[in-house]
Write a protein that holds these residues in place. Structure first.
Motif, PDB file in Angstrom:
ATOM      1  N   LEU A  34       0.847  -1.191   0.000  1.00 41.80           N
ATOM      2  CA  LEU A  34       0.000   0.000   0.000  1.00 41.80           C
ATOM      3  C   LEU A  34       0.882   1.239   0.000  1.00 41.80           C
ATOM      4  CD1 LEU A  34      -2.857   1.131   0.093  1.00 41.80           C
ATOM      5  CD2 LEU A  34      -2.690   1.115   2.584  1.00 41.80           C
ATOM      6  N   VAL A  35       0.776   2.029  -1.066  1.00 47.50           N
ATOM      7  CA  VAL A  35       1.584   3.241  -1.203  1.00 47.50           C
ATOM      8  C   VAL A  35       0.748   4.481  -0.885  1.00 47.50           C
ATOM      9  CG1 VAL A  35       2.979   4.596  -2.813  1.00 47.50           C
ATOM     10  CG2 VAL A  35       3.035   2.106  -2.931  1.00 47.50           C
ATOM     11  N   PHE A  36      -0.521   4.470  -1.301  1.00 46.46           N
ATOM     12  CA  PHE A  36      -1.405   5.602  -1.031  1.00 46.46           C
ATOM     13  C   PHE A  36      -2.848   5.117  -0.923  1.00 46.46           C
ATOM     14  CE2 PHE A  36      -0.773   5.293  -5.594  1.00 46.46           C
ATOM     15  CZ  PHE A  36      -2.066   5.334  -6.094  1.00 46.46           C
ATOM     16  N   ASN A  37      -3.664   5.944  -0.332  1.00 49.25           N
ATOM     17  CA  ASN A  37      -5.075   5.620  -0.158  1.00 49.25           C
ATOM     18  C   ASN A  37      -5.771   5.518  -1.519  1.00 49.25           C
ATOM     19  OD1 ASN A  37      -7.363   5.079   1.326  1.00 49.25           O
ATOM     20  ND2 ASN A  37      -7.867   7.216   1.662  1.00 49.25           N
ATOM     21  N   MET A  38      -6.680   4.599  -1.655  1.00 49.82           N
ATOM     22  CA  MET A  38      -7.436   4.372  -2.895  1.00 49.82           C
ATOM     23  C   MET A  38      -6.565   3.808  -4.029  1.00 49.82           C
ATOM     24  SD  MET A  38     -10.512   5.257  -2.013  1.00 49.82           S
ATOM     25  CE  MET A  38     -11.486   5.600  -3.451  1.00 49.82           C
ATOM     26  N   GLN A  39      -5.412   3.306  -3.706  1.00 51.50           N
ATOM     27  CA  GLN A  39      -4.503   2.722  -4.699  1.00 51.50           C
ATOM     28  C   GLN A  39      -5.169   1.564  -5.439  1.00 51.50           C
ATOM     29  OE1 GLN A  39      -0.566   1.675  -3.246  1.00 51.50           O
ATOM     30  NE2 GLN A  39      -0.811  -0.362  -4.078  1.00 51.50           N
ATOM     31  N   ASP A  40      -5.958   0.771  -4.724  1.00 51.99           N
ATOM     32  CA  ASP A  40      -6.592  -0.375  -5.372  1.00 51.99           C
ATOM     33  C   ASP A  40      -7.562   0.064  -6.466  1.00 51.99           C
ATOM     34  OD1 ASP A  40      -8.363   0.585  -3.311  1.00 51.99           O
ATOM     35  OD2 ASP A  40      -9.521  -1.264  -3.521  1.00 51.99           O
ATOM     36  N   LYS A  41      -8.190   1.218  -6.307  1.00 53.61           N
ATOM     37  CA  LYS A  41      -9.115   1.709  -7.347  1.00 53.61           C
ATOM     38  C   LYS A  41      -8.341   2.117  -8.599  1.00 53.61           C
ATOM     39  CE  LYS A  41     -12.427   1.067  -4.495  1.00 53.61           C
ATOM     40  NZ  LYS A  41     -11.900  -0.023  -3.707  1.00 53.61           N
ATOM     41  N   LEU A  42      -7.169   2.706  -8.415  1.00 55.29           N
ATOM     42  CA  LEU A  42      -6.319   3.054  -9.556  1.00 55.29           C
ATOM     43  C   LEU A  42      -5.841   1.793 -10.277  1.00 55.29           C
ATOM     44  CD1 LEU A  42      -4.847   5.174 -11.253  1.00 55.29           C
ATOM     45  CD2 LEU A  42      -2.965   5.043  -9.596  1.00 55.29           C
ATOM     46  N   ILE A  43      -5.515   0.762  -9.507  1.00 51.77           N
ATOM     47  CA  ILE A  43      -5.092  -0.505 -10.103  1.00 51.77           C
ATOM     48  C   ILE A  43      -6.236  -1.113 -10.910  1.00 51.77           C
ATOM     49  CG2 ILE A  43      -4.398  -2.884  -9.580  1.00 51.77           C
ATOM     50  CD1 ILE A  43      -2.767  -1.671  -7.208  1.00 51.77           C
ATOM     51  N   HIS A  44      -7.440  -1.086 -10.338  1.00 50.90           N
ATOM     52  CA  HIS A  44      -8.609  -1.607 -11.062  1.00 50.90           C
ATOM     53  C   HIS A  44      -8.843  -0.822 -12.357  1.00 50.90           C
ATOM     54  CE1 HIS A  44     -10.798  -4.647  -8.629  1.00 50.90           C
ATOM     55  NE2 HIS A  44     -10.030  -4.178  -7.667  1.00 50.90           N
ATOM     56  N   ALA A  45      -8.834   0.489 -12.265  1.00 47.17           N
ATOM     57  CA  ALA A  45      -9.078   1.325 -13.451  1.00 47.17           C
ATOM     58  C   ALA A  45      -8.024   1.076 -14.520  1.00 47.17           C
ATOM     59  CB  ALA A  45      -9.110   2.803 -13.055  1.00 47.17           C
ATOM     60  N   THR A  46      -6.779   0.952 -14.121  1.00 53.68           N
ATOM     61  CA  THR A  46      -5.695   0.706 -15.073  1.00 53.68           C
ATOM     62  C   THR A  46      -5.828  -0.676 -15.720  1.00 53.68           C
ATOM     63  OG1 THR A  46      -4.232   2.133 -13.791  1.00 53.68           O
ATOM     64  CG2 THR A  46      -3.188   0.623 -15.347  1.00 53.68           C
ATOM     65  N   ALA A  47      -6.134  -1.670 -14.914  1.00 54.32           N
ATOM     66  CA  ALA A  47      -6.280  -3.030 -15.441  1.00 54.32           C
ATOM     67  C   ALA A  47      -7.398  -3.099 -16.482  1.00 54.32           C
ATOM     68  CB  ALA A  47      -6.560  -4.009 -14.306  1.00 54.32           C
ATOM     69  N   TYR A  48      -8.495  -2.410 -16.222  1.00 50.87           N
ATOM     70  CA  TYR A  48      -9.613  -2.467 -17.167  1.00 50.87           C
ATOM     71  C   TYR A  48      -9.431  -1.504 -18.332  1.00 50.87           C
ATOM     72  CZ  TYR A  48     -11.988  -6.136 -14.814  1.00 50.87           C
ATOM     73  OH  TYR A  48     -12.301  -7.381 -14.321  1.00 50.87           O
ATOM     74  N   ALA A  49      -8.588  -0.516 -18.182  1.00 56.83           N
ATOM     75  CA  ALA A  49      -8.210   0.307 -19.331  1.00 56.83           C
ATOM     76  C   ALA A  49      -7.389  -0.541 -20.303  1.00 56.83           C
ATOM     77  CB  ALA A  49      -7.427   1.533 -18.877  1.00 56.83           C
ATOM     78  N   VAL A  50      -6.500  -1.359 -19.769  1.00 55.85           N
ATOM     79  CA  VAL A  50      -5.725  -2.279 -20.619  1.00 55.85           C
ATOM     80  C   VAL A  50      -6.671  -3.258 -21.311  1.00 55.85           C
ATOM     81  CG1 VAL A  50      -3.997  -4.135 -20.625  1.00 55.85           C
ATOM     82  CG2 VAL A  50      -3.596  -2.039 -19.291  1.00 55.85           C
ATOM     83  N   MET A  51      -7.643  -3.778 -20.569  1.00 59.62           N
ATOM     84  CA  MET A  51      -8.612  -4.695 -21.174  1.00 59.62           C
ATOM     85  C   MET A  51      -9.379  -4.003 -22.291  1.00 59.62           C
ATOM     86  SD  MET A  51     -11.811  -6.782 -19.511  1.00 59.62           S
ATOM     87  CE  MET A  51     -10.788  -7.827 -18.500  1.00 59.62           C
ATOM     88  N   ALA A  52      -9.771  -2.761 -22.071  1.00 55.60           N
ATOM     89  CA  ALA A  52     -10.491  -2.004 -23.099  1.00 55.60           C
ATOM     90  C   ALA A  52      -9.617  -1.819 -24.337  1.00 55.60           C
ATOM     91  CB  ALA A  52     -10.942  -0.655 -22.547  1.00 55.60           C
ATOM     92  N   TRP A  53      -8.350  -1.524 -24.140  1.00 56.02           N
ATOM     93  CA  TRP A  53      -7.404  -1.375 -25.253  1.00 56.02           C
ATOM     94  C   TRP A  53      -7.371  -2.651 -26.099  1.00 56.02           C
ATOM     95  CZ3 TRP A  53      -4.258   2.320 -27.367  1.00 56.02           C
ATOM     96  CH2 TRP A  53      -3.236   1.898 -28.191  1.00 56.02           C
ATOM     97  N   LEU A  54      -7.227  -3.793 -25.430  1.00 54.93           N
ATOM     98  CA  LEU A  54      -7.167  -5.073 -26.133  1.00 54.93           C
ATOM     99  C   LEU A  54      -8.498  -5.388 -26.814  1.00 54.93           C
ATOM    100  CD1 LEU A  54      -5.215  -7.107 -23.440  1.00 54.93           C
ATOM    101  CD2 LEU A  54      -4.324  -6.277 -25.625  1.00 54.93           C
ATOM    102  N   CYS A  55      -9.592  -5.130 -26.130  1.00 58.07           N
ATOM    103  CA  CYS A  55     -10.917  -5.389 -26.688  1.00 58.07           C
ATOM    104  C   CYS A  55     -11.169  -4.521 -27.922  1.00 58.07           C
ATOM    105  CB  CYS A  55     -11.972  -5.129 -25.616  1.00 58.07           C
ATOM    106  SG  CYS A  55     -13.626  -5.639 -26.069  1.00 58.07           S
ATOM    107  N   TRP A  56     -10.791  -3.255 -27.837  1.00 60.62           N
ATOM    108  CA  TRP A  56     -10.970  -2.328 -28.960  1.00 60.62           C
ATOM    109  C   TRP A  56     -10.239  -2.847 -30.193  1.00 60.62           C
ATOM    110  CZ3 TRP A  56     -13.732   2.153 -29.669  1.00 60.62           C
ATOM    111  CH2 TRP A  56     -13.397   2.924 -30.805  1.00 60.62           C
TER     112      TRP A  56
END
Length: 125
Positions: A34-56
């Motif tokens: 844990l580096v900062f508060n709400m870090q897990d939400k940033l990880i989730h958003a980034t992971a699904y941005a990558v998924m969106a890139w691949l899906c697109w």
């Protein structure tokens, strides 16, 4: 390489990435400091941005831009919902609507950026 090979590679990458997310979600604990508060939400958003890139890129040869926009967002949203549901059965994990919202937000942002880029590029021609 021809277009069919590229389409197949994008689709394979999307399937493999979805498999990776499933495997990570199946772990009771992920060793992420844990580096900062709400870090897990940033990880989730980034992971699904990558998924969106691949899906697109996996679907862009098969659909119009607006259909691809909707399909990409829906695919990521449904996969994220199924992933949260899956986590509800894994000891040490829990399902969270906020994690799902972060998933959808990441996918939505990247998909809108890709769509905007496609519209701008096609208007220049």
């Amino acid at each position: 390489m021809n277009t069919v090979v590229f389409r197949t590679i994008w689709l394979f990458c999307l399937i493999a990435y979805c498999g990776l997310i499933y495997l990570l979600s199946d772990q009771p604990v992920l060793p992420v400091p844990l580096v900062f508060n709400m870090q897990d939400k940033l990880i989730h958003a980034t992971a699904y941005a990558v998924m969106a890139w691949l899906c697109w890129h996996a679907g862009r040869a098969y659909m119009s831009k607006i259909v691809l926009l909707v399909a990409t967002i829906l695919f990521c949203a449904f996969f994220g919902a199924s992933d949260e549901w899956h986590q509800s059965f894994v000891a040490g994990r829990d399902a969270s609507i906020y994690d799902w919202l972060a998933d959808v937000f990441g996918a939505l942002l990247l998909t809108l950026a890709l769509w905007k880029r496609e519209v701008v590029v096609s208007n220049r021609k």
